[in-house]
Design an enzyme around this catalytic site. Structure first.
Site, PDB file in Angstrom:
ATOM      1  N   ASP A  90       0.815  -1.213   0.000  1.00 10.24           N
ATOM      2  CA  ASP A  90       0.000   0.000   0.000  1.00 10.24           C
ATOM      3  C   ASP A  90       0.848   1.262   0.000  1.00 10.24           C
ATOM      4  OD1 ASP A  90      -2.184  -1.577   0.079  1.00 10.24           O
ATOM      5  OD2 ASP A  90      -2.499  -1.422   2.243  1.00 10.24           O
ATOM      6  N   HIS A  91       2.151   1.081   0.289  1.00 15.27           N
ATOM      7  CA  HIS A  91       2.982   2.280   0.402  1.00 15.27           C
ATOM      8  C   HIS A  91       3.795   2.399  -0.872  1.00 15.27           C
ATOM      9  CE1 HIS A  91       4.336   5.514   2.813  1.00 15.27           C
ATOM     10  NE2 HIS A  91       5.594   5.158   2.790  1.00 15.27           N
ATOM     11  N   PHE A  92       3.529   3.434  -1.599  1.00 19.48           N
ATOM     12  CA  PHE A  92       4.027   3.659  -2.940  1.00 19.48           C
ATOM     13  C   PHE A  92       3.530   2.567  -3.892  1.00 19.48           C
ATOM     14  CE2 PHE A  92       7.518   5.904  -0.524  1.00 19.48           C
ATOM     15  CZ  PHE A  92       6.850   7.106  -0.588  1.00 19.48           C
TER      16      PHE A  92
END
Lengths: 128, 176
Positions: free
Chosen positions: B33-35
């Site tokens: 979900d992060h980047f």
């Protein structure tokens, strides 16, 4: 080991820059730690720890900031600091200028006592 | 600690130093979900452990160290992130291990200040890479109530946390 006012102020300025994320030009002798520099409760403990490291001294937080006085009903009534309370603060804080609260006597004004100048004089007293 | 984020505490020296590890897994949603990919910007996904959760891991490692100093009787609360500096261009990719090392700089009845270093370990090559330095302040909240009331039971060091001690082959404190 005594140090000049300006030398202590310079070191304290570094401490406050690191502890509070403020700029050097904001740290003037008359600036208050809370209202002007944005210090919150945990910051005072952080500042005490950093002062100990910077100056090689031992500080009891209650010695620099006798908050216990403000929680004692014989010294504070209805949110106002009594005559005995003022005397007690003067005895415990010879390094501080209490004029900010002597007029209003309001407990809420107590944080105005904690100026950079107060801290400099407190540290100087510990170094003497 | 209602949400234990570490995998294992590997070293603890009372009142001084603790080391804990956290593995980063491809199977964790959070790393994707992060980047995530952004086709409009022409960017492919970069699965990685978010830096914010690396700070959380450091907070838990240092919090355990501060709690351990008083046999977990105090409610130890993260009060301030004094510094969090990450190495430029370094990210915790799946398949790596994050190693947190916390040192207590100063502690008294009211709280503690800690210095933390974070490294990335490659379990295959054994390479170790500096990742971050994170300095934290903790409050012993029962000593700093300031008119606030908190539950009497220790909601910081919970049964879930005691399971982490078990998993780390560390003894539970008396009474737990």
């Amino acid at each position: 080991m005594s140090m000049s006012y300006d030398d202590v102020l310079a070191k304290i300025t570094e401490v406050l820059e690191d502890a509070l994320g403020v700029d050097e030009d904001e740290v003037t002798p008359t600036a208050t730690l809370g209202p002007d520099l944005g210090a919150e409760s945990i910051d005072y403990l952080d500042i005490v720890f950093r002062l100990e490291k910077a100056f090689g001294i031992k500080i009891d937080q209650a010695e620099m900031m006798p908050n216990d006085v403000l929680n004692d009903p014989q010294y504070v009534q209805d949110g106002k600091i009594t005559d005995k309370g003022i005397d007690e603060l003067k005895a415990k804080m010879p390094h501080a200028d209490l004029s900010a609260i002597e007029g209003s006597r309001d407990v809420e004004d107590f944080e105005k006592v904690f100026t950079v100048d107060t801290i400099v004089k407190f540290v100087q007293s510990k170094l003497d | 600690m209602r949400w234990a984020w570490l995998d294992r505490i590997v070293e603890i020296e009372r009142g001084r130093r603790a080391v804990a590890i956290r593995n980063v897994s491809w199977g964790e949603d959070v790393v994707h979900d992060h980047f995530e990919a952004d086709p409009k910007a022409g960017r492919v996904a970069t699965p990685m452990m978010p830096h914010t959760l690396v700070v959380e891991g450091m907070a838990q490692c240092a919090g355990v160290l501060v709690g351990h100093a008083h046999d977990f009787r105090e409610k130890v609360i993260l009060a301030k992130i004094s510094k969090a500096v990450f190495e430029e261009g370094v990210v915790a990719r799946p398949g790596t291990t994050i190693r947190h090392t916390a040192v207590i700089d100063r502690m008294d009845d009211q709280g503690a200040s800690c210095s933390g270093t974070v490294e990335l370990l490659d379990p295959h090559t054994q390479d170790v890479q500096p990742f971050a330095t994170i300095d934290l302040m903790f409050s012993h909240i029962d000593q700093n109530r300031q008119g606030l009331s908190f539950p009497e039971h220790n909601f910081v060091f919970t049964e879930q946390f005691m399971l982490l001690l078990d998993n780390s082959n560390l003894p539970r404190p008396a009474g737990f």
